[in-house]
Design a protein around this motif. Sequence first.
Motif, PDB file in Angstrom:
ATOM      1  N   ILE A  42       0.818  -1.218   0.000  1.00  0.00           N
ATOM      2  CA  ILE A  42       0.000   0.000   0.000  1.00  0.00           C
ATOM      3  C   ILE A  42       0.846   1.259   0.000  1.00  0.00           C
ATOM      4  N   GLY A  43       2.091   1.157   0.455  1.00  0.00           N
ATOM      5  CA  GLY A  43       2.975   2.314   0.409  1.00  0.00           C
ATOM      6  C   GLY A  43       2.764   3.280   1.555  1.00  0.00           C
ATOM      7  N   GLU A  44       3.553   4.345   1.546  1.00  0.00           N
ATOM      8  CA  GLU A  44       3.525   5.322   2.629  1.00  0.00           C
ATOM      9  C   GLU A  44       2.217   6.123   2.620  1.00  0.00           C
ATOM     10  N   GLY A  45       1.782   6.457   3.824  1.00  0.00           N
ATOM     11  CA  GLY A  45       0.619   7.321   3.969  1.00  0.00           C
ATOM     12  C   GLY A  45      -0.710   6.615   4.064  1.00  0.00           C
ATOM     13  N   ALA A  46      -0.767   5.340   3.680  1.00  0.00           N
ATOM     14  CA  ALA A  46      -2.013   4.579   3.768  1.00  0.00           C
ATOM     15  C   ALA A  46      -2.014   3.730   5.036  1.00  0.00           C
ATOM     16  N   VAL A  47      -3.189   3.469   5.547  1.00  0.00           N
ATOM     17  CA  VAL A  47      -3.360   2.718   6.788  1.00  0.00           C
ATOM     18  C   VAL A  47      -3.752   1.282   6.455  1.00  0.00           C
ATOM     19  N   LEU A  48      -3.080   0.318   7.077  1.00  0.00           N
ATOM     20  CA  LEU A  48      -3.471  -1.078   6.927  1.00  0.00           C
ATOM     21  C   LEU A  48      -4.470  -1.409   8.039  1.00  0.00           C
ATOM     22  N   VAL A  49      -5.675  -1.762   7.635  1.00  0.00           N
ATOM     23  CA  VAL A  49      -6.775  -2.005   8.567  1.00  0.00           C
ATOM     24  C   VAL A  49      -6.937  -3.513   8.737  1.00  0.00           C
ATOM     25  N   LEU A  50      -6.543  -4.028   9.904  1.00  0.00           N
ATOM     26  CA  LEU A  50      -6.588  -5.453  10.162  1.00  0.00           C
ATOM     27  C   LEU A  50      -7.902  -5.852  10.818  1.00  0.00           C
ATOM     28  N   ALA A  51      -8.425  -7.002  10.411  1.00  0.00           N
ATOM     29  CA  ALA A  51      -9.518  -7.651  11.131  1.00  0.00           C
ATOM     30  C   ALA A  51      -9.004  -8.991  11.626  1.00  0.00           C
ATOM     31  N   ALA A  52      -9.359  -9.345  12.847  1.00  0.00           N
ATOM     32  CA  ALA A  52      -8.875 -10.583  13.460  1.00  0.00           C
ATOM     33  C   ALA A  52      -9.694 -11.762  12.940  1.00  0.00           C
ATOM     34  N   ALA A  53      -9.270 -12.299  11.813  1.00  0.00           N
ATOM     35  CA  ALA A  53     -10.040 -13.321  11.101  1.00  0.00           C
ATOM     36  C   ALA A  53     -10.202 -14.588  11.929  1.00  0.00           C
ATOM     37  N   THR A  54     -11.298 -15.280  11.664  1.00  0.00           N
ATOM     38  CA  THR A  54     -11.570 -16.546  12.355  1.00  0.00           C
ATOM     39  C   THR A  54     -10.870 -17.728  11.706  1.00  0.00           C
ATOM     40  N   GLY A  55     -10.473 -17.584  10.440  1.00  0.00           N
ATOM     41  CA  GLY A  55      -9.975 -18.711   9.663  1.00  0.00           C
ATOM     42  C   GLY A  55     -11.047 -19.392   8.848  1.00  0.00           C
ATOM     43  N   ARG A  56     -12.268 -18.873   8.909  1.00  0.00           N
ATOM     44  CA  ARG A  56     -13.395 -19.399   8.143  1.00  0.00           C
ATOM     45  C   ARG A  56     -13.861 -18.343   7.138  1.00  0.00           C
ATOM     46  N   ASP A  57     -14.543 -18.788   6.094  1.00  0.00           N
ATOM     47  CA  ASP A  57     -15.105 -17.846   5.129  1.00  0.00           C
ATOM     48  C   ASP A  57     -16.314 -17.138   5.733  1.00  0.00           C
ATOM     49  N   GLY A  58     -16.440 -15.858   5.410  1.00  0.00           N
ATOM     50  CA  GLY A  58     -17.621 -15.127   5.822  1.00  0.00           C
ATOM     51  C   GLY A  58     -17.568 -14.653   7.259  1.00  0.00           C
ATOM     52  N   TYR A  59     -18.683 -14.042   7.671  1.00  0.00           N
ATOM     53  CA  TYR A  59     -18.765 -13.424   8.994  1.00  0.00           C
ATOM     54  C   TYR A  59     -19.984 -13.910   9.782  1.00  0.00           C
ATOM     55  N   ASP A  60     -20.442 -15.125   9.475  1.00  0.00           N
ATOM     56  CA  ASP A  60     -21.641 -15.631  10.143  1.00  0.00           C
ATOM     57  C   ASP A  60     -21.332 -16.562  11.322  1.00  0.00           C
ATOM     58  N   GLU A  61     -20.096 -17.049  11.427  1.00  0.00           N
ATOM     59  CA  GLU A  61     -19.713 -17.930  12.524  1.00  0.00           C
ATOM     60  C   GLU A  61     -18.342 -17.515  13.037  1.00  0.00           C
ATOM     61  N   ARG A  62     -18.131 -17.690  14.347  1.00  0.00           N
ATOM     62  CA  ARG A  62     -16.825 -17.358  14.898  1.00  0.00           C
ATOM     63  C   ARG A  62     -16.557 -18.182  16.147  1.00  0.00           C
ATOM     64  N   PRO A  63     -15.279 -18.514  16.403  1.00  0.00           N
ATOM     65  CA  PRO A  63     -14.940 -19.294  17.595  1.00  0.00           C
ATOM     66  C   PRO A  63     -14.809 -18.400  18.824  1.00  0.00           C
ATOM     67  N   VAL A  64     -14.842 -19.022  19.991  1.00  0.00           N
ATOM     68  CA  VAL A  64     -14.526 -18.340  21.245  1.00  0.00           C
ATOM     69  C   VAL A  64     -13.092 -18.699  21.600  1.00  0.00           C
ATOM     70  N   LEU A  65     -12.250 -17.704  21.823  1.00  0.00           N
ATOM     71  CA  LEU A  65     -10.837 -17.957  22.053  1.00  0.00           C
ATOM     72  C   LEU A  65     -10.564 -18.405  23.482  1.00  0.00           C
ATOM     73  N   ASP A  66      -9.634 -19.357  23.627  1.00  0.00           N
ATOM     74  CA  ASP A  66      -9.169 -19.720  24.959  1.00  0.00           C
ATOM     75  C   ASP A  66      -8.008 -18.808  25.353  1.00  0.00           C
ATOM     76  N   THR A  67      -7.459 -19.017  26.556  1.00  0.00           N
ATOM     77  CA  THR A  67      -6.429 -18.119  27.088  1.00  0.00           C
ATOM     78  C   THR A  67      -5.190 -18.103  26.202  1.00  0.00           C
ATOM     79  N   ARG A  68      -4.782 -19.271  25.702  1.00  0.00           N
ATOM     80  CA  ARG A  68      -3.599 -19.331  24.860  1.00  0.00           C
ATOM     81  C   ARG A  68      -3.807 -18.566  23.558  1.00  0.00           C
ATOM     82  N   ALA A  69      -4.978 -18.703  22.971  1.00  0.00           N
ATOM     83  CA  ALA A  69      -5.263 -17.996  21.729  1.00  0.00           C
ATOM     84  C   ALA A  69      -5.281 -16.484  21.953  1.00  0.00           C
ATOM     85  N   TRP A  70      -5.824 -16.044  23.074  1.00  0.00           N
ATOM     86  CA  TRP A  70      -5.815 -14.610  23.376  1.00  0.00           C
ATOM     87  C   TRP A  70      -4.399 -14.093  23.555  1.00  0.00           C
ATOM     88  N   ARG A  71      -3.555 -14.849  24.253  1.00  0.00           N
ATOM     89  CA  ARG A  71      -2.166 -14.427  24.417  1.00  0.00           C
ATOM     90  C   ARG A  71      -1.481 -14.292  23.060  1.00  0.00           C
TER      91      ARG A  71
END
Length: 290
Positions: free
Chosen positions: A92-121
């Motif tokens: 993207i080069g200088e001056g642009a912002v990289l906007v991260l989303a913490a992906a689940t590893g699955r397609d789409g946004y209809d399901e998501r896991p609950v993280l355990d302590t190790r995953a949060w760390r």
Amino acid sequence: MRIAGAPISWGVCEVPGWGYQMGPDRVLAEMRDLGLTATEAGPEGFLPGGRADREALLAEYGLGLVGAFLPVLLHDPAYDPVPVVERALDGIGEGAVLVLAAATGRDGYDERPVLDTRAWRTLVANLDAITARAADCGGLVTLHPHVGTVVEGCAEVERVLGASSVPLCLDTGHLLAGGTDPVWLTRFASARIAHVHLKDVDAALAERVRRGEVTYASAVRDGLYRPLGDGDVDIPAIVRTLEVAGYEGWYVMEQDAVLADEPPPGTGPYGDVRRSLDYLAGTVPAGPRG
């Protein structure tokens, strides 16, 4: 004005099967015709992958690049996201912002896991490593709390704020849809906000998503996100709070859409974005941008 566009307002999305995908020529032309001077990049493949080709295409429409959205796996101890993020920052080069989303590893946004302590760390450690690496190379990353990712709800947003140093992308719509009051978060964490996505939301429909009565994708198709001023987000209060706090970034006008087919010229997303920009004209102050 410090207002940019985003291809998702024209239904252009990285999710497989999301809906009809409009081509870049029409989307960029409509952005230009609406008076926008900058855009986010959209999903991979929407704009040319090479920086020079992408800049040349955007220049044809009088547009600059303010950011790029990147869903990335951050919580898996067996996966290192840093090389992917480094390549994206370089792209993207200088001056642009990289906007991260913490992906689940699955397609789409209809399901998501609950993280355990190790995953949060792991997630927190990766966020801090990525933030530091970006700073070392003169770039900027932000974390975007997002429906259907592992950082969605208020408790998760607060946990990230308390445990990491990553700046935030304040997405007013995803926050409300995920159960966080965006006005409260803007006041509570204004110093951490480095990028803004402005959306308005049908709060009743968002509540149905949270209760599991409808899927996120179907809710977006049914109008979860409204033209600014037509929903339940207090956009003026958020903008006023940010400006008083000294926010100097872009306001990216986003109204996630799902399209069934190519709309006639001047209709569909164009009309909705026009309404939102008219609303913003009396809300967001003008000012020069580099």
